[in-house]
Design an enzyme around this catalytic site. Sequence first.
Site, PDB file in Angstrom:
ATOM      1  CD  GLU A 106     -11.053 -33.107  37.480  1.00 57.33           C
ATOM      2  OE1 GLU A 106     -11.590 -31.981  37.633  1.00 57.33           O
ATOM      3  OE2 GLU A 106     -10.477 -33.450  36.431  1.00 57.33           O
TER       4      GLU A 106
HETATM    5 ZN   LIG Z   1      -9.718 -29.289  34.253  1.00 55.89          ZN
END
Ligand SMILES: [Zn+2]
Length: 517
Positions: free
Chosen positions: A290
Amino acid sequence: MALILFAGLCAADSAKAASYVNPNQVYSYERMTYDMKVLARKYPSIVQYRSLGKTPYGREIWAIKLGKGDATVFYNSSHHAREWLTTNLVMEMIDQYSEAYMAKRTFEGYNVQSVLNNTSIWFVPMVNPDGVTLQQKGLNAFPKSIHSKLIKMNNGSRNFKRWKANAQGIDLNRQYPANWDSLSRNSSVKSPSFKNFSGYRPLQAVEAQKIAQFTAFVDPEITISYHTSGRILYWHFKNKPQFIDRDRRIAEAYGRMSRYTLVKPSSNPSGGGYKDWFIQTYNRPGLTPELSYGVYETNPPISVFNEEWKRNRKAALYVAAEGDKLWEAKVSDANYNITTFEKVPLYDRPNTSHKTKLTLNPAYVKVTGTYKDYLRIGTTYGPKWIKKGYYINGTYKKISMPILLTEKTQLHSMPFTAKAGTYINPQTVKAVKSYNGWYAIQTVNGEKWIKPVNAVLNFNPVEANEQAVITTAVDWYDYPHTTKKRAVQLQPQTVTVKQVWGTWRYVTAAEGEGWIK
Ligand SMILES: [Zn+2]
């Protein structure tokens, strides 16, 4: 201060004169498509692309292959619309890695040429081009007729910055068949929405469907699905105990290089994500980094790009190199040469669906590995595979040898009994190659192989013309070979010797001509 900064930027620009991607911008589907085509044109030997199909609004789901290797890894970006900074990241990878490859430069300590000669990195830089376009450009990029539908899925708002789904309102990373039923059952979102709707059934969205199919085709050793945000790394989904150490080791290495925090494995993961499905289906490592510091319900700012690039540029090469190790563990080592005799198709990988348009002409080639029914050979296009078939280990000897064929002899296109063709009558032929009892001869139809029976090798008689007296009846022969004895002996007489071949004499007698010993 501004002037110094400007000078610095100039130097950086000229230092990477062959850079084609500018990742410091709102990176649109159109920009990506344009850059992809430029890169493929500039680096045709290592960058190729193909469309996996069209989205509901007619945008192509592009896949880009970087490298020549037979090992494969697969990196995908922008499953989620507002996370398109991940597209910038992988396009910058393709740009920078191919530049380093061409310049034979190391990159973050990696020999890029060797990494990409062993591993092909497949990218889908924008899994969700409809959603990304909606997030970046808003309603205007879509037909008027569906504006009200889009606004409704966006809870009445005309601001689409928080949009995560595809333009159908399906969350593409909740579409994969890994724990999907319980994910869907437990979800509070039961209808199309800007986020979190897992669809009415798994792989309902064409985008997810194409990615799943493409994964089966690529058969990657490791996958990375880039998302935003939070600088964390997911790597776990019910990984089988026998693979957990391998998968953790790779995740930890990625975490060290990117300084992303590994997310602790959950005993009850929600599922539905690409990584979840990949780990569960393939039992191989799947990572979900992320990017960016946490941002709430929008895209990370462009200003964070350089930092995220620094964090991921080495880690992504590391994964490519690890992919090669995992692949090589499946390939049986080989190191010998073979000779082929016919044109054969080349495969990128030992699998019929990876057949290329390239063919290998008859050649003496080195085998560097075997896998099932395939052999790996080195070519200028990188490692390629051929199907096991008609080849010989090592090679033939080049010779120049007259052979007297004493029998009708079958011709073969190569030294294998299965490759038989027409016959030639007994005669003297010139062999130019030999291999294991086989000989190649020149014929009017090109080079053919024979495995002669009862032939006289090195048949090189000397012409003569002398009288000889035969005092008792002797055996005589059609050819200077003991198997070719005639039924009736040659009677005592004076004969003319026409040819001498070792202890054999070709004579003219009252009964005709023939060979005596
Ligand atoms: Zn995502």
